[in-house]
Design a protein around this motif. Structure first.
Motif, mmCIF file in Angstrom:
data_model
loop_
_atom_site.group_PDB
_atom_site.id
_atom_site.type_symbol
_atom_site.label_atom_id
_atom_site.label_comp_id
_atom_site.label_asym_id
_atom_site.label_seq_id
_atom_site.Cartn_x
_atom_site.Cartn_y
_atom_site.Cartn_z
ATOM 1 N N THR A 1 -80.528 -1.466 -15.498
ATOM 2 C CA THR A 1 -80.045 -0.134 -15.868
ATOM 3 C C THR A 1 -78.637 0.079 -15.322
ATOM 4 O O THR A 1 -77.751 0.580 -16.026
ATOM 5 N N GLU A 2 -78.430 -0.324 -14.083
ATOM 6 C CA GLU A 2 -77.108 -0.191 -13.467
ATOM 7 C C GLU A 2 -76.050 -0.981 -14.238
ATOM 8 O O GLU A 2 -74.887 -0.592 -14.288
ATOM 9 N N ALA A 3 -76.469 -2.063 -14.891
ATOM 10 C CA ALA A 3 -75.550 -2.887 -15.688
ATOM 11 C C ALA A 3 -75.325 -2.294 -17.086
ATOM 12 O O ALA A 3 -74.622 -2.890 -17.902
ATOM 13 N N GLY A 4 -75.963 -1.146 -17.371
ATOM 14 C CA GLY A 4 -75.710 -0.463 -18.634
ATOM 15 C C GLY A 4 -76.779 -0.619 -19.696
ATOM 16 O O GLY A 4 -76.576 -0.204 -20.837
ATOM 17 N N HIS A 5 -77.914 -1.186 -19.341
ATOM 18 C CA HIS A 5 -78.994 -1.385 -20.309
ATOM 19 C C HIS A 5 -80.060 -0.309 -20.126
ATOM 20 O O HIS A 5 -80.349 0.110 -19.012
ATOM 21 N N ASP A 6 -80.643 0.120 -21.233
ATOM 22 C CA ASP A 6 -81.738 1.087 -21.210
ATOM 23 C C ASP A 6 -82.986 0.312 -20.810
ATOM 24 O O ASP A 6 -83.556 -0.407 -21.626
ATOM 25 N N THR A 7 -83.368 0.431 -19.556
ATOM 26 C CA THR A 7 -84.455 -0.390 -19.022
ATOM 27 C C THR A 7 -85.520 0.484 -18.397
ATOM 28 O O THR A 7 -85.228 1.401 -17.633
ATOM 29 N N LYS A 8 -86.762 0.165 -18.738
ATOM 30 C CA LYS A 8 -87.912 0.861 -18.166
ATOM 31 C C LYS A 8 -88.880 -0.175 -17.615
ATOM 32 O O LYS A 8 -88.987 -1.286 -18.123
ATOM 33 N N HIS A 9 -89.590 0.224 -16.592
ATOM 34 C CA HIS A 9 -90.717 -0.560 -16.084
ATOM 35 C C HIS A 9 -91.959 0.068 -16.702
ATOM 36 O O HIS A 9 -91.971 1.269 -16.986
ATOM 37 N N VAL A 10 -93.001 -0.722 -16.921
ATOM 38 C CA VAL A 10 -94.202 -0.159 -17.560
ATOM 39 C C VAL A 10 -94.738 1.057 -16.813
ATOM 40 O O VAL A 10 -95.274 1.970 -17.434
ATOM 41 N N ARG A 11 -94.544 1.091 -15.522
ATOM 42 C CA ARG A 11 -95.035 2.266 -14.762
ATOM 43 C C ARG A 11 -94.267 3.531 -15.128
ATOM 44 O O ARG A 11 -94.783 4.628 -14.999
ATOM 45 N N ASP A 12 -92.994 3.368 -15.573
ATOM 46 C CA ASP A 12 -92.171 4.521 -15.952
ATOM 47 C C ASP A 12 -92.655 5.188 -17.238
ATOM 48 O O ASP A 12 -92.298 6.337 -17.509
ATOM 49 N N VAL A 13 -93.404 4.455 -18.044
ATOM 50 C CA VAL A 13 -93.858 4.968 -19.339
ATOM 51 C C VAL A 13 -95.388 5.014 -19.409
ATOM 52 O O VAL A 13 -95.981 4.915 -20.473
#
Length: 122
Positions: free
Chosen positions: A18-30
């Motif tokens: 995410t810090e590198a600019g990618h939309d990133t989620k961990h399964v726990r986030d969703v």
């Protein structure tokens, strides 16, 4: 690029991507921490995520479903590495396989080798 990290990976990897600019989620986030691989795959396909995992079951599911997506980054046989090292491995090589992930592919990162297989599997 949108990445969805499987439960077997550290949430810190998601933070680095995410810090590198990618939309990133961990399964726990969703709310998919305890979800089946099928549910995770369906969510990723519906929401345009590339799954990042160490679990070869995703490859098997893509094969059995004859699916053209979602794409998968499969991390295999990595020695003891930190979240920052895994993130650097993905980010440092993304230019080699990003176009394939957009079209539908399984990218296996095994140590110092990268293998790209287009989806659906033949």
């Amino acid at each position: 690029m949108r990445f969805l990290l499987d439960a077997n990976l550290s949430p810190l990897i998601a933070a680095c991507l995410t810090e590198a600019g990618h939309d990133t989620k961990h399964v726990r986030d969703v709310d998919l921490r305890r979800a089946s691989d099928e549910q995770i795959m369906d969510f990723a396909a519906e929401h345009g995520f590339v799954i990042v995992s160490q679990d070869t079951d995703f490859t098997n599911l893509l094969h059995y479903r004859k699916a053209s997506g979602p794409s998968l980054v499969l991390l295999r046989n990595l020695p003891e590495v930190t979240a920052a090292q895994v993130s650097s491995l993905i980010l440092g090589n993304l230019d080699q396989f990003e176009a394939a992930l957009v079209k539908g592919a399984v990218v296996s990162i095994v140590g110092d080798r990268i293998r790209v297989r287009r989806l659906p599997f033949q």
